[in-house]
Design a protein around this motif. Structure first.
Motif, PDB file in Angstrom:
ATOM      1  N   THR A   1     153.127  -9.474  10.098  1.00  0.00           N
ATOM      2  CA  THR A   1     151.835  -9.154   9.505  1.00  0.00           C
ATOM      3  C   THR A   1     151.854  -9.283   7.985  1.00  0.00           C
ATOM      4  O   THR A   1     150.795  -9.352   7.350  1.00  0.00           O
ATOM      5  N   ASN A   2     153.059  -9.328   7.401  1.00  0.00           N
ATOM      6  CA  ASN A   2     153.179  -9.418   5.940  1.00  0.00           C
ATOM      7  C   ASN A   2     153.225 -10.857   5.431  1.00  0.00           C
ATOM      8  O   ASN A   2     153.151 -11.083   4.223  1.00  0.00           O
ATOM      9  N   ILE A   3     153.381 -11.806   6.334  1.00  0.00           N
ATOM     10  CA  ILE A   3     153.567 -13.196   5.901  1.00  0.00           C
ATOM     11  C   ILE A   3     152.344 -13.746   5.170  1.00  0.00           C
ATOM     12  O   ILE A   3     152.493 -14.366   4.098  1.00  0.00           O
TER      13      ILE A   3
ATOM     14  N   VAL B   1     152.502 -15.255   1.324  1.00  0.00           N
ATOM     15  CA  VAL B   1     152.107 -16.615   0.938  1.00  0.00           C
ATOM     16  C   VAL B   1     151.109 -16.567  -0.223  1.00  0.00           C
ATOM     17  O   VAL B   1     151.200 -17.357  -1.172  1.00  0.00           O
ATOM     18  N   MET B   2     150.173 -15.646  -0.169  1.00  0.00           N
ATOM     19  CA  MET B   2     149.206 -15.526  -1.274  1.00  0.00           C
ATOM     20  C   MET B   2     149.910 -15.162  -2.571  1.00  0.00           C
ATOM     21  O   MET B   2     149.584 -15.698  -3.644  1.00  0.00           O
TER      22      MET B   2
ATOM     23  N   ARG C   1     147.289 -18.287  10.343  1.00  0.00           N
ATOM     24  CA  ARG C   1     146.751 -17.095   9.693  1.00  0.00           C
ATOM     25  C   ARG C   1     147.041 -17.109   8.196  1.00  0.00           C
ATOM     26  O   ARG C   1     146.178 -16.777   7.375  1.00  0.00           O
ATOM     27  N   ALA C   2     148.258 -17.515   7.821  1.00  0.00           N
ATOM     28  CA  ALA C   2     148.618 -17.562   6.398  1.00  0.00           C
ATOM     29  C   ALA C   2     147.808 -18.629   5.668  1.00  0.00           C
ATOM     30  O   ALA C   2     147.400 -18.439   4.512  1.00  0.00           O
TER      31      ALA C   2
ATOM     32  N   LYS D   1     148.042 -25.343   2.522  1.00  0.00           N
ATOM     33  CA  LYS D   1     148.638 -25.842   3.756  1.00  0.00           C
ATOM     34  C   LYS D   1     149.938 -25.095   4.031  1.00  0.00           C
ATOM     35  O   LYS D   1     150.817 -25.000   3.164  1.00  0.00           O
ATOM     36  N   VAL D   2     150.094 -24.570   5.245  1.00  0.00           N
ATOM     37  CA  VAL D   2     151.289 -23.815   5.632  1.00  0.00           C
ATOM     38  C   VAL D   2     151.842 -24.438   6.914  1.00  0.00           C
ATOM     39  O   VAL D   2     151.106 -24.595   7.896  1.00  0.00           O
TER      40      VAL D   2
END
Length: 427
Positions: free
Chosen positions: A105-107, A111-112, A146-147, A154-155
């Motif tokens: 849930t922290n990913i 990323v942000m 989600r990220a 782009k992830v």
């Protein structure tokens, strides 16, 4: 455990065939011996182009490694030594995460934050997860979506799963698919080709470039030579892909489906006559021909030099080399040179070479470097020249030719440069 290191002769292995390879040579059949080969072996987390560094071959990208502290600690050292530490970020898992999976849930937030702290906002974030998430059953593609939605960048996923090395989609196959999944269909250029499979470029004077020019190819793409994401994405306009490493086959099949881009495959070999035959077959498949004579002549001259300089010398060939050690043994044997031992992991693709070696040097010893019996290895006699860093540990008194640089040799000039490296080594 056996009291001696396991080996099998070329003659015996050829008799058994690819369907009856001894279990000592099949890594999934026993514990793995961490031989000296692991000093440079390209395992998912090791030096060279393992998953993490390979993922960063994507231009203008950074990587987020999601892992327990031990994996992150290893990566900080390798990243610093490899010169890519400024592109590596870490999300550490604690003991609770190992049980609940709450770290996932922290990913998106991680990323942000990465995008905010980078001096230049990355255009791609590669998320790399480890064996822990493999055991948890993490759906990384869903996490990446989600990220991507949260950060507006782009992830893409990557997997440092040593547990899957024996499976259908091992880590170094999967990372190639991740890299080329970023390409989109573009209007095709008949004069453009992609060379795929390696994470570093071919040598600048590789004859393959010249032969492609002879048939009208004006633009030859390699991801390692791309400096921007836009330049890399331009590879989507290529007329076809040319596979130079079999671990890129799955990526090539994916691109054929998604981009309508067909592919062909060339194998790195060192025997000049075999190089010629491969180029002739490649040209015939394209309905064209190559002018091979000049480069073939240079390879013949290099072979003659090796015969002169190394006549009477003995060789041992390791697995940490830019090439197939079994094929390299055959190439040297056909020059009349004395190859005594080969250290390699044998697969079905090796048997064409093994059958020839069985005819020429039936007593040639083939050792499986991942067999635990290698703990008992003792030099079988004097060897003058060892090829590959791992072979130097088996024969520390030999003249060692490492031959595992990152810039990739290929074709006739690959053999010429190999011969020159041997010449320099022996002085």
């Amino acid at each position: 455990m056996a009291k001696e290191a396991f080996y099998i002769t070329a003659e015996k292995l050829a008799e058994l065939g690819p369907d009856k390879v001894p279990p000592q040579m099949i890594s999934g059949e026993h514990l793995i011996y961490s031989s000296p080969a692991t000093l440079s072996y390209n395992s998912p987390g090791a030096q060279g182009f393992g998953v993490k560094r390979a993922g960063l071959v994507i231009p203008e990208s950074v990587m987020l490694l999601v892992s327990p502290a031990c994996c992150g600690r290893n990566t900080t050292i390798l990243a610093d030594e490899g010169g890519y530490s400024d592109r590596m970020f870490f999300l550490q898992m604690d003991e609770t995460d190992l049980i609940t999976g709450d770290h996932l849930t922290n990913i998106p937030q991680a990323v942000m934050e990465i995008c905010d702290v980078c001096a230049e906002r990355p255009k791609v974030v590669v998320i790399c997860i480890t064996c822990v998430d493999a055991l948890l059953g993490t759906d990384l593609e869903r996490v990446c979506r989600r990220a991507e939605e949260a950060a507006g960048v782009k992830v893409v996923p990557s997997y440092m799963y040593a547990l899957t090395r024996e499976g259908k989609n091992p880590p170094m196959v999967a990372i190639r698919e991740t890299i080329y999944s970023l390409l989109s269909p573009l209007e095709k250029r008949n004069d453009m080709v992609n060379l795929i499979g390696h994470f570093a470029p071919l040598e600048d004077d590789t004859d393959l470039y010249e032969f492609l020019r002879q048939i009208g190819i004006r633009k030859t793409n390699e991801v390692s030579r791309c400096t921007t994401l836009d330049e890399f994405r331009g590879m989507g306009a290529a007329n076809f892909n040319l596979i130079l490493n079999p671990e890129a086959r799955k990526a090539a099949v994916m691109m054929e489906k998604t981009l309508g881009m067909p592919f062909a495959e060339l194998t790195r070999v060192y025997e000049p006559d075999r190089i010629r035959k491969q180029y002739e077959l490649f040209g015939a498949a394209l309905g064209a021909g190559f002018n091979l004579d000049e480069y073939y002549g240079r390879a013949e001259a290099a072979g003659a030099m090796l015969q002169k300089k190394c006549g009477g010398a003995s060789f041992a060939i390791g697995q940490v080399v830019n090439g197939n050690p079994v094929e390299m043994a055959l190439a040297l044997t056909k020059l009349g040179l004395d190859v005594k031992e080969v250290f390699a992991n044998i697969g079905a693709e090796d048997f064409p070479y093994i059958r020839e070696l069985a005819e020429l040097v039936p007593e040639l010893k083939l050792y499986s470097t991942l067999s635990p019996t290698m703990m008992n290895y003792r030099c079988g006699g004097d060897v003058d020249i060892s090829i590959g860093i791992d072979a130097s540990f088996y024969y520390p008194q030999s003249v060692n030719i490492r031959w595992n640089g990152e810039i990739q040799p290929f074709g006739y000039m690959g053999f010429v440069h190999f011969a020159e490296a041997v010449e320099r080594g022996i002085g």
